[in-house]
Design a protein around this motif. Structure first.
Motif, mmCIF file in Angstrom:
data_model
loop_
_atom_site.group_PDB
_atom_site.id
_atom_site.type_symbol
_atom_site.label_atom_id
_atom_site.label_comp_id
_atom_site.label_asym_id
_atom_site.label_seq_id
_atom_site.Cartn_x
_atom_site.Cartn_y
_atom_site.Cartn_z
ATOM 1 N N ASN A 213 77.619 57.510 -13.831
ATOM 2 C CA ASN A 213 79.065 57.269 -13.964
ATOM 3 C C ASN A 213 79.951 58.358 -13.368
ATOM 4 O OD1 ASN A 213 78.933 54.710 -15.129
ATOM 5 N ND2 ASN A 213 78.585 55.596 -17.155
ATOM 6 N N ARG A 214 79.422 59.147 -12.438
ATOM 7 C CA ARG A 214 80.228 60.168 -11.770
ATOM 8 C C ARG A 214 80.767 59.580 -10.466
ATOM 9 N NH1 ARG A 214 75.301 64.279 -12.111
ATOM 10 N NH2 ARG A 214 74.582 62.535 -10.873
ATOM 11 N N TRP A 215 82.078 59.779 -10.241
ATOM 12 C CA TRP A 215 82.687 59.326 -8.989
ATOM 13 C C TRP A 215 82.459 60.385 -7.922
ATOM 14 C CZ3 TRP A 215 84.103 54.493 -8.187
ATOM 15 C CH2 TRP A 215 84.420 53.696 -9.286
ATOM 16 N N THR A 216 82.009 59.962 -6.762
ATOM 17 C CA THR A 216 81.699 60.867 -5.667
ATOM 18 C C THR A 216 81.874 60.150 -4.342
ATOM 19 O OG1 THR A 216 80.061 62.469 -4.857
ATOM 20 C CG2 THR A 216 79.202 60.366 -5.711
ATOM 21 N N ILE A 217 81.540 60.831 -3.254
ATOM 22 C CA ILE A 217 81.649 60.253 -1.920
ATOM 23 C C ILE A 217 80.307 59.664 -1.499
ATOM 24 C CG2 ILE A 217 83.528 61.789 -1.230
ATOM 25 C CD1 ILE A 217 81.430 63.464 0.315
ATOM 26 N N PRO A 218 80.303 58.723 -0.567
ATOM 27 C CA PRO A 218 79.030 58.222 -0.043
ATOM 28 C C PRO A 218 78.325 59.326 0.747
ATOM 29 C CG PRO A 218 80.899 56.954 0.848
ATOM 30 C CD PRO A 218 81.457 58.033 0.004
ATOM 31 N N LYS A 219 77.044 59.518 0.454
ATOM 32 C CA LYS A 219 76.257 60.554 1.131
ATOM 33 C C LYS A 219 74.783 60.261 0.918
ATOM 34 C CE LYS A 219 76.826 63.600 -2.862
ATOM 35 N NZ LYS A 219 77.418 62.552 -3.662
ATOM 36 N N GLY A 220 73.942 60.866 1.746
ATOM 37 C CA GLY A 220 72.507 60.667 1.586
ATOM 38 C C GLY A 220 71.708 61.589 2.479
ATOM 39 N N HIS A 221 70.399 61.464 2.365
ATOM 40 C CA HIS A 221 69.478 62.355 3.069
ATOM 41 C C HIS A 221 69.473 62.148 4.584
ATOM 42 C CE1 HIS A 221 68.002 62.576 -1.053
ATOM 43 N NE2 HIS A 221 67.676 63.811 -0.723
ATOM 44 N N ILE A 222 69.393 63.267 5.288
ATOM 45 C CA ILE A 222 69.275 63.237 6.741
ATOM 46 C C ILE A 222 67.829 62.897 7.086
ATOM 47 C CG2 ILE A 222 69.425 64.607 8.863
ATOM 48 C CD1 ILE A 222 71.631 66.272 7.477
ATOM 49 N N GLU A 223 67.655 61.818 7.844
ATOM 50 C CA GLU A 223 66.312 61.377 8.249
ATOM 51 C C GLU A 223 65.848 62.197 9.456
ATOM 52 O OE1 GLU A 223 64.610 59.212 6.537
ATOM 53 O OE2 GLU A 223 66.253 58.624 5.205
ATOM 54 N N PRO A 224 64.536 62.323 9.632
ATOM 55 C CA PRO A 224 64.024 63.062 10.801
ATOM 56 C C PRO A 224 64.598 62.490 12.105
ATOM 57 C CG PRO A 224 62.239 62.543 9.288
ATOM 58 C CD PRO A 224 63.461 61.820 8.780
ATOM 59 N N GLY A 225 65.074 63.387 12.975
ATOM 60 C CA GLY A 225 65.634 62.971 14.263
ATOM 61 C C GLY A 225 67.116 62.639 14.223
ATOM 62 N N GLU A 226 67.707 62.569 13.043
ATOM 63 C CA GLU A 226 69.131 62.251 12.918
ATOM 64 C C GLU A 226 69.970 63.520 12.915
ATOM 65 O OE1 GLU A 226 70.095 58.272 10.306
ATOM 66 O OE2 GLU A 226 69.721 60.109 9.200
ATOM 67 N N THR A 227 71.178 63.414 13.422
ATOM 68 C CA THR A 227 72.159 64.479 13.234
ATOM 69 C C THR A 227 72.884 64.205 11.917
ATOM 70 O OG1 THR A 227 73.945 63.284 14.330
ATOM 71 C CG2 THR A 227 72.518 64.682 15.730
ATOM 72 N N ALA A 228 73.557 65.216 11.402
ATOM 73 C CA ALA A 228 74.321 65.039 10.167
ATOM 74 C C ALA A 228 75.418 63.990 10.347
ATOM 75 C CB ALA A 228 74.916 66.375 9.731
ATOM 76 N N LYS A 229 76.044 63.982 11.506
ATOM 77 C CA LYS A 229 77.124 63.021 11.784
ATOM 78 C C LYS A 229 76.583 61.583 11.770
ATOM 79 C CE LYS A 229 80.692 62.297 15.312
ATOM 80 N NZ LYS A 229 81.210 62.830 16.587
ATOM 81 N N VAL A 230 75.437 61.360 12.400
ATOM 82 C CA VAL A 230 74.815 60.028 12.419
ATOM 83 C C VAL A 230 74.439 59.619 10.993
ATOM 84 C CG1 VAL A 230 72.747 58.768 13.158
ATOM 85 C CG2 VAL A 230 74.042 60.131 14.808
ATOM 86 N N THR A 231 73.908 60.565 10.227
ATOM 87 C CA THR A 231 73.552 60.281 8.835
ATOM 88 C C THR A 231 74.771 59.866 8.027
ATOM 89 O OG1 THR A 231 71.685 61.810 8.871
ATOM 90 C CG2 THR A 231 72.572 61.251 6.710
#
Length: 174
Positions: A58-76
């Motif tokens: 029940n905590r409000w936050t922003i959408p986010k998740g793990h960086i997959e191998p080969g991905e940049t942070a921006k693409v993630t």
């Protein structure tokens, strides 16, 4: 009429909970993640709305998740926003900063670093949809989002985002 004698409460269960030892930390794990402060202009164009998700606790936050191998942070960030909100028509305007979390997972200490981007929702008619694990997802007015957000570090980045939007400071990425 006989009176009941006072009986001292037993605190044995409470003592077990309070004084139990946590498992020893045997491993430190680093988890790089990325996400975005997703916004759209209000219908009158005088302010912005911020998209927040409500996690399983029940905590409000922003959408986010793990960086997959080969991905940049921006693409993630774009991928995670799409997966967690269903929004596909988004544009990354600029990088806002990093936030750090740490938490325990059994015998592991997890050190999470999240790269946060300022992301504009380009289609005003696109409606967010929540994933099964979420308790909620919705657009908040900017002030409501500041009140609802659970993490002070994200709140600070939201204030930076608002300033950048107001001043058109997008690192030449728009």
């Amino acid at each position: 009429m006989p009176t009941k004698r006072y009986k001292e409460p037993s605190f044995s269960k409470l003592r077990q909970v309070v004084f139990r030892k946590k498992p020893e930390i045997r491993e430190i794990v680093r988890e790089p993640t990325a996400g975005g402060i997703v916004f759209r202009p209000t219908t009158d164009g005088k302010d912005i709305e911020i998209l927040l998700i409500q996690d399983s606790k029940n905590r409000w936050t922003i959408p986010k998740g793990h960086i997959e191998p080969g991905e940049t942070a921006k693409v993630t960030a774009v991928r995670e926003i799409g997966e967690e909100s269903g929004l596909k028509d988004v544009e990354v305007l600029c990088w806002l900063g990093k936030i750090h979390f740490k938490y325990r997972r059994a015998e592991k200490l997890v050190l999470m670093t999240t790269q946060v981007y300022l992301v504009e929702s380009m289609d005003k008619n696109e409606r967010p949809t929540k994933e099964k694990w979420m308790n909620g997802i919705r657009w908040f007015s900017f002030s409501e989002a500041l009140d609802a957000i659970e993490y002070a570090d994200i709140e600070k980045l939201m204030l930076i985002a608002k300033r950048k939007i107001r001043n058109g400071e997008f690192d030449g990425q728009k």
